[in-house]
Design an enzyme around this catalytic site. Structure first.
Site, short mmCIF file in Angstrom:
data_model
loop_
_atom_site.label_atom_id
_atom_site.label_comp_id
_atom_site.label_asym_id
_atom_site.label_seq_id
_atom_site.Cartn_x
_atom_site.Cartn_y
_atom_site.Cartn_z
N ASN A 190 -10.70 -2.78 -6.23
CA ASN A 190 -9.91 -1.78 -6.97
C ASN A 190 -10.55 -1.37 -8.31
O ASN A 190 -10.13 -0.41 -8.93
CB ASN A 190 -8.47 -2.27 -7.22
CG ASN A 190 -7.60 -2.26 -5.97
OD1 ASN A 190 -6.68 -3.06 -5.84
ND2 ASN A 190 -7.87 -1.34 -5.05
N ASP A 204 0.83 -1.21 0.00
CA ASP A 204 0.00 0.00 0.00
C ASP A 204 0.87 1.27 0.00
O ASP A 204 1.98 1.26 0.53
CB ASP A 204 -0.89 -0.03 1.25
CG ASP A 204 -2.09 0.90 1.11
OD1 ASP A 204 -2.27 1.49 0.04
OD2 ASP A 204 -2.84 1.02 2.10
#
Ligand code: FPP
Length: 238
Positions: free
Chosen positions: A70, A22
């Site tokens: 996503n 991330d």
């Protein structure tokens, strides 16, 4: 920083390390670069990470490269990630194969561009028979979806009177045959699991770092493996 590599007990390294990579977007934003540049730099981290994992004797590394959630990102960012994946496998497959890495894919390949799917399937095929380490690419992956797919897969082969067991479910997970996750790492300061390997992290140790993924270095992994070895894993016992 201490030389953690030399402090690690090589007999007790985690068998399976899962990483939520991330912070690519924030890395790029800090430099006024497009987000996809953060992903590009993030992809470059993978080679040194895998070299360190091989050196340590880790058995499996799972990388969360694209989640089922996503898809809500802007179309051009998503297209950029597929393109990066294609470039990554095209540019690195020889090296990956040469190092003895066994590639796997977790997640649904449906909805990926045909070219990306082809390159990934071809790359996975090229590493068949390798066994130094397993690199499990989680792409279009969601933990809940994996569990639903596994239950449906089990139900399709169920005989009357059969009841589902943990073992039977595991045989239908994308990760069938892989050990449970021992260590879950998340970069960028977020403290969430975000639908990653929900079944497999049941007893994982978790380590969170503020380091953004493109800045992640082997020394960070060594420090984390050392920290993992200081933990007392009781698996619900005493
Ligand atoms: C999270 O950062 C990262 C992703 C959603 C994608 C991860 C993808 C890569 C590391 C590159 C793809 C891999 C290869 C091998 C080509 P974020 O975008 O959520 O960052 P932010 O939270 O700072 O916005």
């Amino acid at each position: 920083m201490k030389d953690y590599a030399s402090l690690i007990d090589r007999e007790r390294v985690p068998r399976h390390v899962a990483i939520i990579m991330d912070g690519n977007g924030r890395w790029a934003k800090k430099r006024s670069l497009p987000r996809v540049e953060g992903h590009r730099r993030g992809a470059q981290v993978i080679e040194s990470l895998m070299d360190a994992a091989i050196e340590l004797g880790i058995g499996v590394v799972s990388l969360y490269a694209f989640s089922t959630e996503n898809w809500s990102r802007p179309k051009d960012e998503i297209a950029g990630i597929w393109r990066l994946l294609e470039i990554f496998f095209e540019a690195n497959i020889e090296k990956i194969r040469g190092k003895g890495v066994l590639l796997r894919h977790s997640g649904s390949m449906r909805h990926l561009p045909a070219s990306t799917r082809r390159i990934i399937e071809d790359s996975v095929g090229q590493t068949r028979g390798n066994g130094v380490i397993t690199l499990n690419f989680c792409l279009n992956y969601g933990g809940r979806q994996e569990l639903l797919d596994a239950v449906n897969g089990w139900a399709a082969s169920r005989r009357p009177g059969d009841r589902i067991t943990g073992r039977a479910l595991e045989r239908h997970l994308y990760t069938a045959g892989l050990p449970d996750v021992d260590l879950l790492i998340r970069t960028s300061g977020e403290h969430r699991i975000s639908n990653f390997l929900l079944w497999q992290v049941a007893y994982a140790e978790m380590i969170f770092t503020r380091v953004l993924w493109p800045d992640f270095k082997p020394r960070h992994l060594y420090r984390m493996i050392y920290e993992y070895q200081q933990r007392d894993r009781r698996f619900g016992g005493l």
